[in-house]
Design an enzyme around this catalytic site. Structure first.
Site, PDB file in Angstrom:
ATOM      1  N   HIS A  99       7.526  -3.140   0.766  1.00 31.29           N
ATOM      2  CA  HIS A  99       8.350  -2.180   0.014  1.00 31.29           C
ATOM      3  C   HIS A  99       7.792  -0.772   0.225  1.00 31.29           C
ATOM      4  O   HIS A  99       6.616  -0.508  -0.042  1.00 31.29           O
ATOM      5  CB  HIS A  99       8.347  -2.561  -1.471  1.00 31.29           C
ATOM      6  CG  HIS A  99       9.263  -1.732  -2.314  1.00 31.29           C
ATOM      7  ND1 HIS A  99      10.613  -1.998  -2.445  1.00 31.29           N
ATOM      8  CD2 HIS A  99       9.028  -0.630  -3.087  1.00 31.29           C
ATOM      9  CE1 HIS A  99      11.173  -1.113  -3.256  1.00 31.29           C
ATOM     10  NE2 HIS A  99      10.230  -0.262  -3.658  1.00 31.29           N
TER      11      HIS A  99
ATOM     12  N   HIS B 154      12.972   2.095   0.063  1.00 33.63           N
ATOM     13  CA  HIS B 154      13.568   2.538  -1.198  1.00 33.63           C
ATOM     14  C   HIS B 154      13.566   4.072  -1.209  1.00 33.63           C
ATOM     15  O   HIS B 154      12.526   4.698  -1.402  1.00 33.63           O
ATOM     16  CB  HIS B 154      12.717   1.953  -2.349  1.00 33.63           C
ATOM     17  CG  HIS B 154      13.171   2.347  -3.720  1.00 33.63           C
ATOM     18  ND1 HIS B 154      12.402   2.113  -4.847  1.00 33.63           N
ATOM     19  CD2 HIS B 154      14.307   2.948  -4.163  1.00 33.63           C
ATOM     20  CE1 HIS B 154      13.058   2.558  -5.915  1.00 33.63           C
ATOM     21  NE2 HIS B 154      14.207   3.072  -5.524  1.00 33.63           N
TER      22      HIS B 154
ATOM     23  N   MET C 135      14.042   7.375  -2.782  1.00 42.59           N
ATOM     24  CA  MET C 135      14.187   8.139  -4.033  1.00 42.59           C
ATOM     25  C   MET C 135      14.264   9.603  -3.625  1.00 42.59           C
ATOM     26  O   MET C 135      13.332  10.381  -3.807  1.00 42.59           O
ATOM     27  CB  MET C 135      12.997   7.858  -4.953  1.00 42.59           C
ATOM     28  CG  MET C 135      13.094   6.496  -5.613  1.00 42.59           C
ATOM     29  SD  MET C 135      11.514   5.913  -6.238  1.00 42.59           S
ATOM     30  CE  MET C 135      10.872   5.189  -4.757  1.00 42.59           C
TER      31      MET C 135
ATOM     32  N   MET D 124      15.865  -0.641 -11.188  1.00 37.49           N
ATOM     33  CA  MET D 124      14.620   0.017 -11.593  1.00 37.49           C
ATOM     34  C   MET D 124      14.309  -0.370 -13.034  1.00 37.49           C
ATOM     35  O   MET D 124      15.108  -0.111 -13.935  1.00 37.49           O
ATOM     36  CB  MET D 124      14.754   1.544 -11.515  1.00 37.49           C
ATOM     37  CG  MET D 124      14.748   2.146 -10.120  1.00 37.49           C
ATOM     38  SD  MET D 124      13.283   1.854  -9.103  1.00 37.49           S
ATOM     39  CE  MET D 124      11.934   2.238 -10.201  1.00 37.49           C
TER      40      MET D 124
HETATM   41  C1  DX5 Z   1       8.352   3.522  -8.633  1.00 30.81           C
HETATM   42  C2  DX5 Z   1       8.483   2.758  -7.330  1.00 30.81           C
HETATM   43  C3  DX5 Z   1       7.909   1.389  -7.381  1.00 30.81           C
HETATM   44  C4  DX5 Z   1       6.432   1.322  -7.665  1.00 30.81           C
HETATM   45  C5  DX5 Z   1       6.205   0.113  -8.533  1.00 30.81           C
HETATM   46  O1  DX5 Z   1       9.147   4.642  -8.622  1.00 30.81           O
HETATM   47  O2  DX5 Z   1       9.858   2.613  -6.961  1.00 30.81           O
HETATM   48  O3  DX5 Z   1       8.219   0.645  -6.210  1.00 30.81           O
HETATM   49  O4  DX5 Z   1       5.643   1.215  -6.510  1.00 30.81           O
HETATM   50  O5  DX5 Z   1       4.894   0.134  -8.979  1.00 30.81           O
HETATM   51  P1  DX5 Z   1       4.347  -0.883 -10.086  1.00 30.81           P
HETATM   52  O6  DX5 Z   1       4.568  -2.288  -9.537  1.00 30.81           O
HETATM   53  O7  DX5 Z   1       2.908  -0.514 -10.174  1.00 30.81           O
HETATM   54  O8  DX5 Z   1       5.126  -0.661 -11.347  1.00 30.81           O
HETATM   55 ZN    ZN Z   2      10.334   1.158  -5.215  1.00 29.19          ZN
END
Ligand code: DX5
Ligand code: ZN
Length: 217
Positions: free
Chosen positions: A33, A66, A68, A137
């Site tokens: 990821h 992913h 963002m 999310m």
């Molecule tokens: C947050 C990211 C996640 C993050 C999750 O904005 O999209 O992918 O890496 O991290 P954990 O598993 O530590 O909540």
């Molecule tokens: Zn993510």
């Protein structure tokens, strides 16, 4: 139901990305990821398509990218060329989501769509038949290590229901705060892909974490 684990390198040591990818492979992670942040859609800046391309040269695992970022439509060609297998965009980041999903498909990449905690599943109604991944999310995006927001789990249940009712092909992914304490609720809700950043990379025994999250540990 097949469950996949997608460790997020966001929580890894950025001075040793190759080591992080090796660890995902040896610990039994299914996908890598990759959290791309632009400092605008979310406050931090992480990395771009060049990093995705570099990672693509050292692993055969599917790359679960992913995005963002604002204006994802300006960047999808680069990420497709970089070797993304899944390219997930935020429903909140573009008005012309349908066209964007279509363009990702046309590039030969599996399109995904993600929603932040304040966006309901109903916002995706017109697009659910077109995507290969729906990423829910379960924290507000931008940072690893946050606590899962319990109210987001009902969206996974809704997406499972809609998938079964209409025969949609998408996998349902959950991202944020997935760990040993939250995983049973996450599994019960019907998540199929579990993203894990800190739970995986901060663990003494990441293979054990993968087994635990899959429900075989
Ligand atoms: C947050 C990211 C996640 C993050 C999750 O904005 O999209 O992918 O890496 O991290 P954990 O598993 O530590 O909540
Ligand atoms: Zn993510």
């Amino acid at each position: 139901m097949e469950r996949l684990i997608a460790p997020s390198i966001l929580a890894s040591d950025f001075s040793d990305i190759a080591g992080a990818i090796k660890l995902i492979e040896t610990a039994g992670g299914d996908w890598v990821h990759l959290d791309v942040m632009d400092g605008s859609f979310v406050p931090p800046i992480t990395f771009g398509s060049q990093m995705v391309q570099a990672i693509d040269t050292i692993t055969d695992l599917p790359l679960d990218v992913h995005l963002m970022i604002e204006r994802p439509e300006n960047h999808i060609e680069d990420f497709a060329a970089a070797g993304a297998d899944y390219l997930t965009v935020h429903a909140e980041a573009t008005v012309h989501l349908h066209r964007l999903i279509q363009r990702i498909s046309d590039l030969g990449v599996k399109p995904g769509v993600s929603i932040v905690p304040s966006t309901p599943v109903s916002a995706l109604q017109e697009i659910l038949g077109e995507v290969d991944l729906v990423l829910v999310m379960s924290v507000n995006p931008g940072y690893g290590g946050q606590k899962l927001i319990p109210g987001t789990l009902k969206k996974i249940e809704q997406l499972q229901e809609l998938k079964q009712k209409h025969g949609y092909r998408y996998r349902i992914s959950i991202d944020g705060g997935v760990n040993g304490d939250t995983v049973s609720e996450v599994r019960d809700a019907g998540a199929e892909v579990m993203v894990a950043g800190s739970a995986f990379f901060k663990a003494d025994n990441p293979s054990q974490v993968v087994a635990e999250l899959k429900g075989s540990g």
